[in-house]
Enzyme design. Structure first.
Site, PDB file in Angstrom:
ATOM      1  N   HIS A   1      -3.096 -27.233 -34.570  1.00 29.97           N
ATOM      2  CA  HIS A   1      -3.550 -28.431 -34.164  1.00 29.97           C
ATOM      3  C   HIS A   1      -2.061 -29.338 -34.905  1.00 29.97           C
ATOM      4  CE1 HIS A   1      -5.766 -32.003 -32.850  1.00 29.97           C
ATOM      5  NE2 HIS A   1      -6.591 -31.157 -34.453  1.00 29.97           N
TER       6      HIS A   1
ATOM      7  N   GLY B   1     -13.263 -20.692 -33.085  1.00 25.75           N
ATOM      8  CA  GLY B   1     -12.153 -19.255 -32.687  1.00 25.75           C
ATOM      9  C   GLY B   1     -12.865 -18.281 -32.596  1.00 25.75           C
TER      10      GLY B   1
ATOM     11  N   GLU C   1     -34.280 -31.137 -15.662  1.00 28.44           N
ATOM     12  CA  GLU C   1     -32.635 -31.572 -14.817  1.00 28.44           C
ATOM     13  C   GLU C   1     -31.717 -32.380 -15.455  1.00 28.44           C
ATOM     14  OE1 GLU C   1     -32.725 -31.525 -11.854  1.00 28.44           O
ATOM     15  OE2 GLU C   1     -35.275 -31.292 -11.392  1.00 28.44           O
TER      16      GLU C   1
ATOM     17  N   SER D   1     -27.609 -27.704  -2.134  1.00 30.68           N
ATOM     18  CA  SER D   1     -28.011 -27.773  -0.930  1.00 30.68           C
ATOM     19  C   SER D   1     -27.016 -29.724  -0.429  1.00 30.68           C
ATOM     20  CB  SER D   1     -29.574 -28.830  -1.010  1.00 30.68           C
ATOM     21  OG  SER D   1     -29.676 -29.684  -2.331  1.00 30.68           O
TER      22      SER D   1
HETATM   23  N1  LIG Z   1     -13.080 -24.990 -34.958  1.00 32.03           N
HETATM   24  C1  LIG Z   1     -12.185 -24.669 -33.201  1.00 32.03           C
HETATM   25  O1  LIG Z   1     -12.973 -24.610 -32.275  1.00 32.03           O
HETATM   26  C2  LIG Z   1     -10.882 -25.149 -33.595  1.00 32.03           C
HETATM   27  C3  LIG Z   1     -10.504 -24.726 -32.268  1.00 32.03           C
HETATM   28  C4  LIG Z   1      -8.291 -24.892 -32.013  1.00 32.03           C
HETATM   29  C5  LIG Z   1      -7.780 -25.323 -33.474  1.00 32.03           C
HETATM   30  N2  LIG Z   1      -8.299 -25.622 -34.442  1.00 32.03           N
HETATM   31  C6  LIG Z   1      -7.117 -26.219 -35.715  1.00 32.03           C
HETATM   32  O2  LIG Z   1      -7.866 -24.797 -36.366  1.00 32.03           O
HETATM   33  C7  LIG Z   1      -7.847 -25.480 -37.927  1.00 32.03           C
HETATM   34  C8  LIG Z   1      -8.392 -24.704 -38.803  1.00 32.03           C
HETATM   35  O3  LIG Z   1     -10.509 -25.251 -37.926  1.00 32.03           O
HETATM   36  P1  LIG Z   1     -11.509 -24.749 -38.509  1.00 32.03           P
HETATM   37  O4  LIG Z   1     -12.666 -24.950 -36.951  1.00 32.03           O
HETATM   38  O5  LIG Z   1     -11.449 -22.943 -38.610  1.00 32.03           O
HETATM   39  O6  LIG Z   1     -12.341 -25.590 -39.965  1.00 32.03           O
HETATM   40  P2  LIG Z   1     -13.400 -25.045 -40.725  1.00 32.03           P
HETATM   41  O7  LIG Z   1     -14.223 -23.990 -39.939  1.00 32.03           O
HETATM   42  O8  LIG Z   1     -13.360 -26.380 -41.124  1.00 32.03           O
HETATM   43  O9  LIG Z   1     -12.620 -24.050 -41.812  1.00 32.03           O
HETATM   44  C9  LIG Z   1     -12.224 -24.708 -43.053  1.00 32.03           C
HETATM   45  C10 LIG Z   1     -11.382 -23.689 -43.946  1.00 32.03           C
HETATM   46  O10 LIG Z   1     -10.550 -24.948 -44.789  1.00 32.03           O
HETATM   47  C11 LIG Z   1     -11.318 -24.874 -46.257  1.00 32.03           C
HETATM   48  N3  LIG Z   1     -11.152 -25.609 -46.849  1.00 32.03           N
HETATM   49  C12 LIG Z   1     -11.449 -26.648 -46.647  1.00 32.03           C
HETATM   50  N4  LIG Z   1     -11.512 -28.496 -47.599  1.00 32.03           N
HETATM   51  C13 LIG Z   1     -10.406 -27.012 -48.679  1.00 32.03           C
HETATM   52  C14 LIG Z   1      -9.936 -27.374 -49.793  1.00 32.03           C
HETATM   53  N5  LIG Z   1     -10.372 -28.710 -50.395  1.00 32.03           N
HETATM   54  N6  LIG Z   1      -9.678 -26.356 -50.335  1.00 32.03           N
HETATM   55  C15 LIG Z   1      -9.522 -25.518 -50.256  1.00 32.03           C
HETATM   56  N7  LIG Z   1      -9.960 -25.380 -49.191  1.00 32.03           N
HETATM   57  C16 LIG Z   1     -10.785 -25.402 -48.399  1.00 32.03           C
HETATM   58  C17 LIG Z   1     -12.355 -23.665 -45.653  1.00 32.03           C
HETATM   59  O11 LIG Z   1     -12.819 -22.933 -46.929  1.00 32.03           O
HETATM   60  P3  LIG Z   1     -14.687 -23.226 -47.523  1.00 32.03           P
HETATM   61  O12 LIG Z   1     -15.194 -22.609 -46.773  1.00 32.03           O
HETATM   62  O13 LIG Z   1     -14.182 -22.692 -48.823  1.00 32.03           O
HETATM   63  O14 LIG Z   1     -14.365 -24.386 -47.487  1.00 32.03           O
HETATM   64  C18 LIG Z   1     -12.460 -23.036 -44.294  1.00 32.03           C
HETATM   65  O15 LIG Z   1     -11.863 -21.705 -44.963  1.00 32.03           O
HETATM   66  C19 LIG Z   1      -7.936 -26.884 -37.698  1.00 32.03           C
HETATM   67  O16 LIG Z   1      -6.171 -27.331 -37.260  1.00 32.03           O
HETATM   68  C20 LIG Z   1      -8.165 -27.082 -36.011  1.00 32.03           C
HETATM   69  O17 LIG Z   1      -8.138 -28.353 -36.326  1.00 32.03           O
HETATM   70  C21 LIG Z   1      -9.629 -25.708 -34.714  1.00 32.03           C
END
Ligand SMILES: NC(=O)c1ccc[n+]([C@@H]2O[C@H](COP(=O)([O-])OP(=O)(O)OC[C@H]3O[C@@H](n4cnc5c(N)ncnc54)[C@H](OP(=O)(O)O)[C@@H]3O)[C@@H](O)[C@H]2O)c1
Length: 352
Positions: free
Chosen positions: A124, A153, A244, A270
């Site tokens: 991102h 993911g 709907e 349709s």
């Molecule tokens: N999700 C999508 O559809 C998508 C698509 C394309 C790109 N992206 C990008 O990919 C990246 C990751 O996204 P995601 O959706 O996978 O994020 P996410 O599910 O929110 O994953 C967050 C990760 O960050 C860790 N984390 C958060 N705050 C933390 C902190 N203060 N200290 C240590 N670890 C921390 C979490 O650990 P815990 O589980 O322990 O909290 C988890 O491993 C982002 O840049 C997002 O924009 C996402």
């Protein structure tokens, strides 16, 4: 790169034909790819790269459900699964797949481990583009690249296992080694992308924030609420209003549009539906254009980033957010949705 014509506009894209997996292996053969964060993107990208034969390790904070998930996905503590600090020490390509808020909080930890010649990878453009707010300013002697799969993911992994791939954008922010381009493309192929199109960090984040606030989620949810409300207020039952508005959209229309396009859909419904949809399409486009332009301006000015960062760091935000989500969940519209889904699975069971 292959030049492909998209509706009359030529674009350079990368497919697995010009950049096969073997070439990606060659480019990344000496790299240790450290996937930092095992949330949603982390598992999809890390598992696909592992199955594609790359040298991948995972960095995740302990005592967390994500750590347990990593263990159950076969990552082994001390061998392929480490604390964030240790994985970042060991990795030569640091994949920053923490949440956007986590990226801000952990930046000092990652920055000090980004020694000369390493690569910093994002999915991102948020942290870099809005670095006046995030303070994510990489050292000058590292490559900074991006591969952004266009979907969750979970979909990235599911499609990979089914033999397909999500399309991804890729970008280069900083090329310290002269090899950033081939590393970015190799990573894109490694995570299991369909085709790759080039962008820059700013365009990636502007289009992504506009998309999720617009058609993909915000606008979609808003227009669904509006139509459901109109139908209910005009005396239609929840079943009728929901079917709907949502059920037909998700179960029939969207899969067909995905396969064949809206142009095909217009030609294969349709005559009544066709005439009405063609007549009203322009009204909806004109009504939403100013809102979408306002949204883009708000993204481009940094206001959306500011609000996201500010709200996310406000004490008590989690509680407020949960109340907001509960209101949506408890609404008649989405409670009806839950019931319709239950009835759907009953029908599937009966048929099975
Ligand atoms: N999700 C999508 O559809 C998508 C698509 C394309 C790109 N992206 C990008 O990919 C990246 C990751 O996204 P995601 O959706 O996978 O994020 P996410 O599910 O929110 O994953 C967050 C990760 O960050 C860790 N984390 C958060 N705050 C933390 C902190 N203060 N200290 C240590 N670890 C921390 C979490 O650990 P815990 O589980 O322990 O909290 C988890 O491993 C982002 O840049 C997002 O924009 C996402």
């Amino acid at each position: 790169m292959a030049t492909i014509n998209f509706g009359g506009v030529e674009e350079n894209v990368v497919t697995r034909d010009e950049f096969p997996l073997a070439k990606a292996h060659e480019v990344l053969k000496d790299e240790t790819i450290a996937v930092i964060g095992y949330g949603v993107q982390g598992p999809g990208q890390a598992l696909n790269m592992r199955d594609n034969g790359f040298n991948v390790i995972v960095g995740q904070r302990k005592d967390s459900a994500s750590w347990e998930k990593a263990v159950s996905d076969g990552w082994v503590e001390g061998e392929t699964l480490f604390s964030i600090e240790e994985a970042a020490d060991r990795g030569t390509i640091i994949c920053n797949l923490l949440s956007d808020a986590g990226q801000i909080a952990l930046w000092p930890t990652l920055k000090e481990r980004l020694t000369a010649g390493k690569t910093l990878y994002f999915s991102h453009g948020f942290g870099i583009t809005f670095n006046d707010q995030t303070n994510i300013i990489p050292p000058a002697d590292v490559d900074v690249i991006l591969v952004a799969p266009k979907g969750s993911g979970t979909s990235l992994r599911r499609l990979f296992l089914a033999g397909g791939g999500l399309n991804s954008s890729f970008a280069i922010f900083q090329d310290a080694t002269g090899k950033a381009y081939e590393k970015a493309v190799a990573m894109g192929i490694g995570v299991g992308s369909g085709y790759l199109f080039q962008t820059d960090f700013k365009k990636e984040v502007y289009s992504d924030l506009t998309g999720e606030r617009g058609v993909l989620m915000g606008a979609l949810a808003g227009i669904i609420e509006a139509q459901y409300q109109v139908l209910r207020q005009r005396g239609h039952s929840p079943s009728e209003a929901f079917n709907e508005t949502v059920e037909e959209l998700t179960q029939s229309l969207v899969p067909l549009v995905g396969e064949n396009g809206m142009d095909w859909m217009f030609s294969n419904c349709s005559v009544t539906a066709q005439r009405g949809a063609l007549d009203w399409k322009g009204r909806f486009r004109d009504a939403t254009l100013p809102v979408l332009n306002e949204l883009y301006d708000s993204v481009a000015s940094g206001e959306e980033a500011r609000r996201t960062i500010e709200r996310g760091s406000t004490p008590g935000y989690r509680k407020e957010l949960e109340a907001e989500l509960k209101e949506v969940r408890d609404s008649e519209l989405w409670q009806t949705g839950a019931t319709v889904r239950q009835l759907r699975s009953k029908t599937e069971n009966v048929e099975a």
